[in-house]
Every structure is written in structure tokens, then in C-alpha cells.
Design an enzyme around this catalytic site. Sequence first.
Site, PDB file in Angstrom:
ATOM      1  CB  VAL A  16       6.763  14.543  23.447  1.00 47.72           C
ATOM      2  CG1 VAL A  16       7.855  15.342  22.745  1.00 47.72           C
ATOM      3  CG2 VAL A  16       5.461  14.637  22.676  1.00 47.72           C
ATOM      4  CG  PHE A 151       5.299  18.007  13.561  1.00 43.41           C
ATOM      5  CD1 PHE A 151       4.208  18.863  13.451  1.00 43.41           C
ATOM      6  CD2 PHE A 151       6.574  18.549  13.516  1.00 43.41           C
ATOM      7  CE1 PHE A 151       4.380  20.232  13.280  1.00 43.41           C
ATOM      8  CE2 PHE A 151       6.767  19.919  13.342  1.00 43.41           C
ATOM      9  CZ  PHE A 151       5.673  20.761  13.220  1.00 43.41           C
ATOM     10  CG  LEU A 152       5.965  12.281  18.825  1.00 38.19           C
ATOM     11  CD1 LEU A 152       4.777  11.705  19.576  1.00 38.19           C
ATOM     12  CD2 LEU A 152       7.254  11.839  19.468  1.00 38.19           C
ATOM     13  CE  LYS A 203       2.088  19.812  17.688  1.00 42.45           C
ATOM     14  NZ  LYS A 203       2.097  18.459  17.187  1.00 42.45           N
ATOM     15  N   GLY A 252     -16.180   9.401  11.750  1.00 42.62           N
ATOM     16  CA  GLY A 252     -16.292   8.582  12.960  1.00 42.62           C
ATOM     17  C   GLY A 252     -16.924   9.375  14.086  1.00 42.62           C
ATOM     18  CB  CYS A 259      -2.210  16.630  20.370  1.00 37.82           C
ATOM     19  SG  CYS A 259      -0.682  16.146  21.185  1.00 37.82           S
ATOM     20  CE  LYS A 319      -2.670   8.084  17.826  1.00 34.19           C
ATOM     21  NZ  LYS A 319      -1.978   8.784  16.776  1.00 34.19           N
TER      22      LYS A 319
END
Length: 429
Positions: A16, A151-152, A203, A252, A259, A319
Amino acid sequence: MSAAREPIGVIGTGYVGLVTAAGFAELGCEVWCVDIDAAKIERLRRGEVPIYEPGLEQLLERNAERLHFSTEIADALGNARLLFTAVGTPPTYSGDADLSAVHAVADAIPASKDHALVMKSTVPCGTGAALRRIFGEQGKASLAYVSCPEFLKEGSAVDDFLHPDRVVVGDDGDWAGDAVVELYAPLDAPLVRTDVASAEMVKLASNAFLATKISFINEIANVCEETGADVVEVARGMGLDDRIGSKFLQAGIGFGGSCFPKDVDALKQLAGNSGYHFQLLTSVIEVNELQKRRVIGKLHKHLGGLVGKRVALLGLAFKPNTDDMREASSLVLSARLHADGARVVAYDPVAEEQARKLVTGIDFAGSPQEAVTGADAVVLVTEWSELLELDWATLAQAMAGSLVIDGRNALDPHAIRAAGLTYEGIGRR
Ligand SMILES: NC(=O)c1ccc[n+]([C@@H]2O[C@H](COP(=O)([O-])OP(=O)(O)OC[C@H]3O[C@@H](n4cnc5c(N)ncnc54)[C@H](O)[C@@H]3O)[C@@H](O)[C@H]2O)c1
């Protein structure tokens, strides 16, 4: 961009902090970055990027003259009013957020009416109020405080910074909130200016909602397996309803990362600590834990016992497009397979270095081909684009067995079956 924009400090140069620093430098700010990790600061000074994040290296390089790196918070304090704080808030054993790094930063900022702590780290609702209480006790009540949650998404963080869905600013309506709003103004994003507690809750609630959506579709997938429906078709039909939307509806092997697991847990604990039992989130977490283990059940179903069986894991990162291994589903999967006596060989195009620090008892391959050679079964764990373009006819020749488990429902079942292999997805017909 104008070079006369407000300079800022960024405390913590992780995923971040570094993206925030590079992003604001791109918008024309001088940015004073601080981290307690001296080795990381040294690498950044040399122009090396310590994390894998698409586009970040170029952004840092393009704005190198505006970016300053130090281990001393005094360098940021001396050059900037706003101290964007992006230190880690990992989970504690109780599931609450560990705020020790946040407190270390808060303690290091001296009394000042000219500085503000701008909180980018994800913190429990009430943290801002608690910190301001502490500022009062420490005789530095004049220090301003702004909640500006981030929020990235790792993997698309640079684009997310430059094109945010919204900017949330929680403050007391003072100079510091105005200055943060002004900094984000060039991005032309919808602004939610609110109080500190509400900003903190936006958030946590956003991440908890997204995690709930994932656990929901995973449960639908599990019911599909019992009823003959195909969850990919079901999700397509659901997602076209604009009240639902298609994002986060991919079944999945569960969510991971730094997070979702910790933020969902932190919200559940926060509710519990305030006397409210957040039943729904308890289920979201439990469903996610069970989902990671369902792949083991599928392997047992096809292979019988796993002792001595060679299982290839394709992808390890939580991911695609990141090297982040924190809470990756592959950690649970590889540990379970190892415990069941399987021989595990894994391939990841980027995360191997991070994975080696966290995973034991597995072998690493230098290519997908090497990983699947001699494998009794292959499991797609992370849907890296290079893993979606594999030639299954060739891979089938190298495998000892014929089972392919698509843990992300991202492979082409027809191509895999045409190669003479057995395809099993999550909730697919
Ligand atoms: N990673 C994400 O996708 C993401 C997205 C949104 C919000 N967040 C939140 O942002 C925060 C940071 O996450 P991250 O993934 O960037 O963490 P990270 O672990 O990648 O980076 C944290 C950095 O802070 C540094 N640090 C720790 N204590 C410090 C101190 N006292 N002074 C200066 N530096 C210090 C560490 O050395 C590290 O470089 C967390 O609260 C996280 O929940 C993360």
C-alpha cells in the site's frame, strides 16, 4: 502535473505504502517515504522494487526525483504535513488486528498543530478515536487525524490508485481532511467525506461483503455438485442482474491474501468485543476454511489414498499478478497434501521466493511442464494467465495419471478432456 502540489510523508513502504507514494509522486507531489526495514529502504534508494506489482517499477522510475527514502520519520516530519501511514495490521492470535506498528508510528510523531496522521492501514472501527485519546494523554491533542482507507487490489494496485472507485476521507472537517481531499482531487473520483468511525467501517464492511459474496458462490458451487447444475452457468445468470453484479462470483478454492481473511476476522472480533455476535461472518470464515480442503476430498475421490501420489500445484500466490503468499489457499492445500503422504511439486511464475519462506516439504519446479511430469494429478491453484494457455495435449503425455482439478474454474474443460484427461472443477457439471 504541477510541481507545486503538497508534499507528503508515507510511513511504511509495503504494497500500500509504495503504491501510494508512487501514485502521489505521479500526481506531482514530493513524497518522503519512511520504513523501519533498513534493507528495504536501501533497495528502494538503489531503484530496486522489493515487491512484484505490475506497473509499479515504471511508476517509481518515472518519478524517482520526487521520491525520497529514509528510515527516519524526522525526514518526513521535516518536509510534509500529512503522514500517510500504511504499516501492517496483521491478525493476532485472538483474531483482533495487531495495532502495534500503528501505535509505534503514532508514538513517534511529536506534538504539532502542523501535522496530521492520515491512516491508510486497515484498522478496527474506533482506532481513530482511541489514537486521538492517546494523543490527548501524551499532550499532543493538536495533532490532526484523518482516516483514509485504501481499497487497492494487489495485482492491479497502480491502476486502482490512479482510477479509484471512490475516495473515502473521515475527519473532523479540519485542515487535514481538506488537504487530503485536495490531494486526491486530480483523480476525479467520487468522494465520501464522513466522520472517522464511518470511514473506518466502510473499509471493513466492504471487504467483509466481498468475502461473503465469495463464500456464498462457493456454497452454491457445492450444492451444484450435488444437484447437477453448473456453477459457472449459475453465476453468469446471477451476475447479469445488476443488483447482484458478476464480480466476486467465481467459485473456487476460497479467498486468501493479506486482507480478506484478516479483515473479516477483525470485523467479527470487533463486533464480538462490542457485545454483538456477527453470525454471518462466522459462517463466511468457516465456509472459506472448508472450501480450501474440498480439493483434498476430490483428490481422494479419484486417486484413493494419497500416500506416494505425485500432485502438481500450478500457482501458489493468493491470486494472479502478485508475489504475495500471505494466507494463500496453497499454504493449506500443500500442508494437507504433505500430511496425507503425497509428493507435492509446485510451480508459480513469480511467488516461488516468497513461497519458499512459508512452505516446507514440497518441491519447486521451474516450469509447468516440469511440475506436471510424472504427476498423478494436477491442481490449478492460481489462475496466472500463462497457466490458462497451457497445451494440455502435450502435458498429458508427460503426466503419470490423468486427473486435472481446476481450483479456479478457469481452465477449458473441453481442451482438457480432448487431451484424454479427467477434468474436475468446483461446482461444475
Ligand atoms: N495489501 C493490500 O492489498 C492492502 C489493500 C488495502 C489495505 N491494506 C492495508 O494496508 C496496510 C498495509 O498493508 P501492506 O500489504 O502494504 O503491508 P506490508 O506488510 O506490505 O507493508 C508494511 C510496511 O510497513 C513497515 N513498517 C512496519 N512498522 C513500521 C514503523 N513503525 N515505521 C515505519 N514502517 C513500518 C514494514 O517494514 C513494511 O514495509 C494494512 O493495514 C493492510 O490491511 C492492504
